[in-house]
Design a protein around this motif. Structure first.
Motif, PDB file in Angstrom:
ATOM      1  N   UNK A 400       0.841  -1.191   0.000  1.00 50.73           N
ATOM      2  CA  UNK A 400       0.000   0.000   0.000  1.00 50.73           C
ATOM      3  C   UNK A 400       0.880   1.246   0.000  1.00 50.73           C
ATOM      4  N   UNK A 401       0.726   2.177  -0.978  1.00 50.78           N
ATOM      5  CA  UNK A 401      -0.162   2.046  -2.133  1.00 50.78           C
ATOM      6  C   UNK A 401       0.255   0.874  -3.025  1.00 50.78           C
ATOM      7  N   UNK A 402      -0.702   0.364  -3.764  1.00 53.69           N
ATOM      8  CA  UNK A 402      -0.479  -0.773  -4.636  1.00 53.69           C
ATOM      9  C   UNK A 402       0.010  -0.289  -5.999  1.00 53.69           C
ATOM     10  N   UNK A 403       0.976  -0.948  -6.611  1.00 54.01           N
ATOM     11  CA  UNK A 403       1.647  -2.173  -6.176  1.00 54.01           C
ATOM     12  C   UNK A 403       3.040  -1.945  -5.610  1.00 54.01           C
ATOM     13  N   UNK A 404       3.453  -0.674  -5.450  1.00 53.78           N
ATOM     14  CA  UNK A 404       4.857  -0.402  -5.117  1.00 53.78           C
ATOM     15  C   UNK A 404       5.065   0.235  -3.748  1.00 53.78           C
ATOM     16  N   UNK A 405       4.054   0.208  -2.880  1.00 53.18           N
ATOM     17  CA  UNK A 405       4.166   0.880  -1.595  1.00 53.18           C
ATOM     18  C   UNK A 405       4.746  -0.003  -0.509  1.00 53.18           C
ATOM     19  N   UNK A 406       4.346   0.288   0.712  1.00 52.79           N
ATOM     20  CA  UNK A 406       4.870  -0.438   1.872  1.00 52.79           C
ATOM     21  C   UNK A 406       4.248  -1.829   1.944  1.00 52.79           C
ATOM     22  N   UNK A 407       5.037  -2.828   2.364  1.00 52.64           N
ATOM     23  CA  UNK A 407       4.477  -4.176   2.512  1.00 52.64           C
ATOM     24  C   UNK A 407       3.410  -4.207   3.606  1.00 52.64           C
ATOM     25  N   UNK A 408       2.487  -5.151   3.487  1.00 49.97           N
ATOM     26  CA  UNK A 408       1.462  -5.311   4.524  1.00 49.97           C
ATOM     27  C   UNK A 408       2.116  -5.887   5.776  1.00 49.97           C
ATOM     28  N   UNK A 409       1.910  -5.229   6.905  1.00 49.69           N
ATOM     29  CA  UNK A 409       2.477  -5.704   8.173  1.00 49.69           C
ATOM     30  C   UNK A 409       1.801  -7.029   8.545  1.00 49.69           C
TER      31      UNK A 409
END
Ligand SMILES: [Cu+2]
Length: 693
Positions: A400-409
């Motif tokens: 998030x943001x998709x597809x290049x943001x922060x990984x889902x915790x």
């Protein structure tokens, strides 16, 4: 309650937000202390369910010939009930939310599921009662801030004000995916307030009483998972975040909802609708909606994308659901503002997608993960038979943001909910529902099945089966400010955009869609009813956008990478003065075809294409009303302004200028197409469109 206005704490919070763009957590109206999602107990309370799965406590509302829906504010224990016990009055009674009171059922977030029958039209009365008993604005208005500097419904005529909005709440209820006359579409300009203020487009049909509207849904389209949610101009993200969303299941003779009938899909207690949303909470258990704008000198409160650290399913944080070891039909909806989910089960089990936004697929599609973007629905069958007496986690790993943001915790938004599988079925009791795992099993086109999908597109080859009469190439473009996006634009055109002497401003393009200032809006997408068009969406932004068209279901042709940087540079040079002008519209004349033969006012994208076009994924190869469009790609869709069941070619196939809908789609205030990241939609990433004869 402390007002937070230029206090030291406020400013300190502001600094935190600016350095941590991904997880802002300040509300500027009320001082709120964020409750970290990781501190909220998981799988403490059951998932709220509707219909037979509720054991009769929460029956779905039968649409019948008509029903009423009232938007109200109330308190609901969205977090585990135990969390509220230690809270002070009034917070111990629950989280303030807005929800729909459907029929005689109590108000709920999400609102009760409506179950309608194909072929039975309904009249729905929508009432806006989002006010306190004394008529003052609801409590949540202080928690979830409306930004008056974006182009919005503006009931009190204060557009441009840097103050938080404190007037009556505008609502407009849209049936997402519904094949509906634009009079009853619940579009952004059709808003009204509890005290009878209304948008310009509201007045195009006969109102009932102030603060309400009667809509007519013909229910002629295919059985599928629709949903209704708020769509008020510039206040959609805040109204939906507050809770205004619910399911609308359209049934037919094949998808009956009754076990052992029709297609024999899992039904009764084995059919569960599930809306997945992310939220932020404060230490009082109340919703927190960060409202410190990235560019506060332009937009004091708007943020480009909301991401919460707490997952809520059907209005309950990280719930559990007890299931029997047999097949279940999950009707999944991503009802989040901006978060995409890539769902899988932690035991890696295969599940089957049987339907898309607009109806059933021809055959089940086996999946081990499922990407679902805001606004999209996925109809899936999950078989728990092999896993009695075990707990199975539904997980998410979308960035998030998709597809290049922060990984889902993995400790928070990486988990969605838990399924608790019970004892094996008693001896002699077997699961007789359709088994999607059997090779060759179909859902459509067979005996006692609905007709096969009308294929406007050959999904395996990724090419149209129907020659489009018009090709449009349209861009998605983020306008950057000093600290982040200022707004996001469709074809570099604002919601109300028009250019002097532009040939796209043609008779019939003027809209009733207005805001509080009664400003006219001009549509540039003016398809002919019955016609088929190819839309090629050129994504010049860094993120994926789920693009949604009202009125129609369409088919994805393919997606193809292109040199976005080079195209963007050359595109920018075409604007007057040789530099990009935000909101100018496309750089060239809209109606003059480019070298690809496409209108839209943009240079041909073909010289910039690189690599092969990818056909739709198997689980996207059905009727879609919302499709993910990736950064660096051109996404091509084939759109036909006719019902999905009309033949693709030959006798009975629709022709341009011939209307096959049961209503006149050229009448009324018109429709919209937009990004379903509702934070984008609220800040210009939406355009009107109007079918023509
Ligand atoms: Cu978007």
């Amino acid at each position: 309650m402390n007002r937070c206005f230029l206090t030291a704490t406020c400013l300190a919070t502001a600094v935190t937000v600016l350095v941590n763009v991904q997880e802002p957590s300040a509300n500027t109206q009320i001082l709120q202390t964020p409750l970290p999602g990781k501190n909220i107990p998981k799988f403490a309370d059951p998932m709220p369910v509707f219909g037979p799965a509720s054991g009769g406590t929460a029956p779905r509302v039968q649409a019948g010939a008509g029903y009423s829906v009232t938007a109200e504010e109330f308190q609901q224990k969205v977090l585990p009930a135990i969390q509220y016990a230690a809270l002070p009055v009034p917070f111990n009674a629950g989280t303030y939310v807005w929800g729909y009171k459907v029929g005689a059922a109590p108000a709920l977030y999400p609102g009760f599921t409506v179950e309608a029958q194909r072929g039975t039209p309904v009249n729905v009365t929508y009432v806006n009662n989002l006010q306190q008993a004394d008529g003052s604005p609801p409590i949540l208005q202080k928690y979830i801030t409306v930004d008056q500097t974006i182009h919005w419904a503006d009931p009190t005529g204060n557009m441009g004000s840097f103050a938080a909005y404190a007037g009556p709440v505008p609502t407009s209820t849209h049936l997402h995916g519904g094949e509906v006359s634009s009079f009853y579409d619940g579009g952004p300009g059709q808003w009204f307030t509890p005290n009878g203020l209304q948008g310009a487009a509201y007045a195009t049909f006969a109102p009932t009483e102030p603060g309400s509207a009667i809509y007519h849904y013909p229910n002629t389209q295919e059985a599928t998972t629709l949903w209704f949610h708020d769509h008020a101009l510039g206040a959609t993200r805040t109204n939906v975040y507050s809770g205004l969303a619910a399911f609308y299941l359209l049934r037919d003779a094949f998808d009956t909802g009754v076990p052992g009938t029709g297609l024999n899909l899992p039904a009764g207690a084995q059919e569960l609708e599930m809306v997945i949303q992310d939220r932020l909470f404060d230490t009082n258990g109340q919703l927190l909606f960060p409202d410190l704008g990235l560019n506060p000198a332009t937009h004091p409160f708007w943020i480009p994308e909301f991401f919460g650290d707490t997952i809520v399913v059907n209005g309950k944080s990280w719930p559990f659901q007890t299931v029997a070891p047999q097949r279940y039909r999950l009707r999944l909806l991503n009802g989040s503002n901006a978060r995409f989910y890539n769902l899988s089960f932690d035991n890696k089990m295969v599940f089957y997608q049987i339907g898309t936004d607009g109806g059933l697929l021809d055959a089940p599609v086996p999946l081990t993960s499922l990407l679902i973007a805001p606004g999209e629905r996925a109809d899936v069958i999950v078989d728990f038979a092999a896993f009695p007496n075990s707990n199975i986690l539904l997980t998410n790993n979308a960035k998030a943001p998709f597809p290049n943001g922060a990984p889902a915790d993995p400790q928070t938004v990486g988990q969605i909910m838990q399924f608790r599988v019970g004892n094996p079925l008693p001896a002699g009791m077997t699961d007789t529902s359709i088994n999607p795992a059997i090779a060759g099993v179909t859902l459509r086109g067979g005996i006692n099945q609905p007709p096969a999908i009308v294929r406007l597109v050959n999904p395996l080859a990724g090419v149209p089966n129907v020659t489009p009469s018009i090709k449009r190439q349209l861009t998605l473009k983020e306008v950057m400010g000093m600290a982040g996006p200022l707004e996001v634009l469709v074809n570099n055109t604002k919601w109300s955009g028009k250019r002097a002497n532009d040939s796209s401003v043609i008779p019939g393009s003027q809209f009733l869609y207005g805001d509080g200032m009664m400003q006219d809006t001009y549509a540039t997408e003016l398809p002919r009813v019955g016609d088929t068009e190819q839309w090629e969406i050129i994504n010049l932004t860094a993120d994926a956008h789920p693009i949604h068209l009202h009125l129609v279901q369409f088919q994805l042709i393919n997606r193809q990478p292109f040199q976005a940087g080079k195209y963007g540079k050359d595109w920018s040079k075409l604007f007057p003065g040789g530099i990009f002008i935000p909101g100018y519209g496309p750089p060239l004349d809209y109606l003059t075809p480019n070298l690809d033969g496409a209108i839209g006012g943009n240079p041909a994208v073909t010289p910039y294409l690189q690599g092969k076009a990818s056909p739709p994924l198997a689980n996207e190869a059905g009727w879609k009303d919302t499709v993910v469009m990736y950064p660096g790609e051109v996404s091509r869709i084939l759109v036909r302004w006719a019902p999905t069941g009309s033949p693709a070619t030959g006798a009975g196939a629709p022709a341009a200028g011939t209307n096959q809908f049961v209503f006149d789609p050229t009448a009324g205030p018109g429709y919209v197409w937009h990004c379903h990241i509702i934070d984008h939609e609220d800040n210009e990433m939406m355009r009107p469109y109007r079918p023509q004869l």
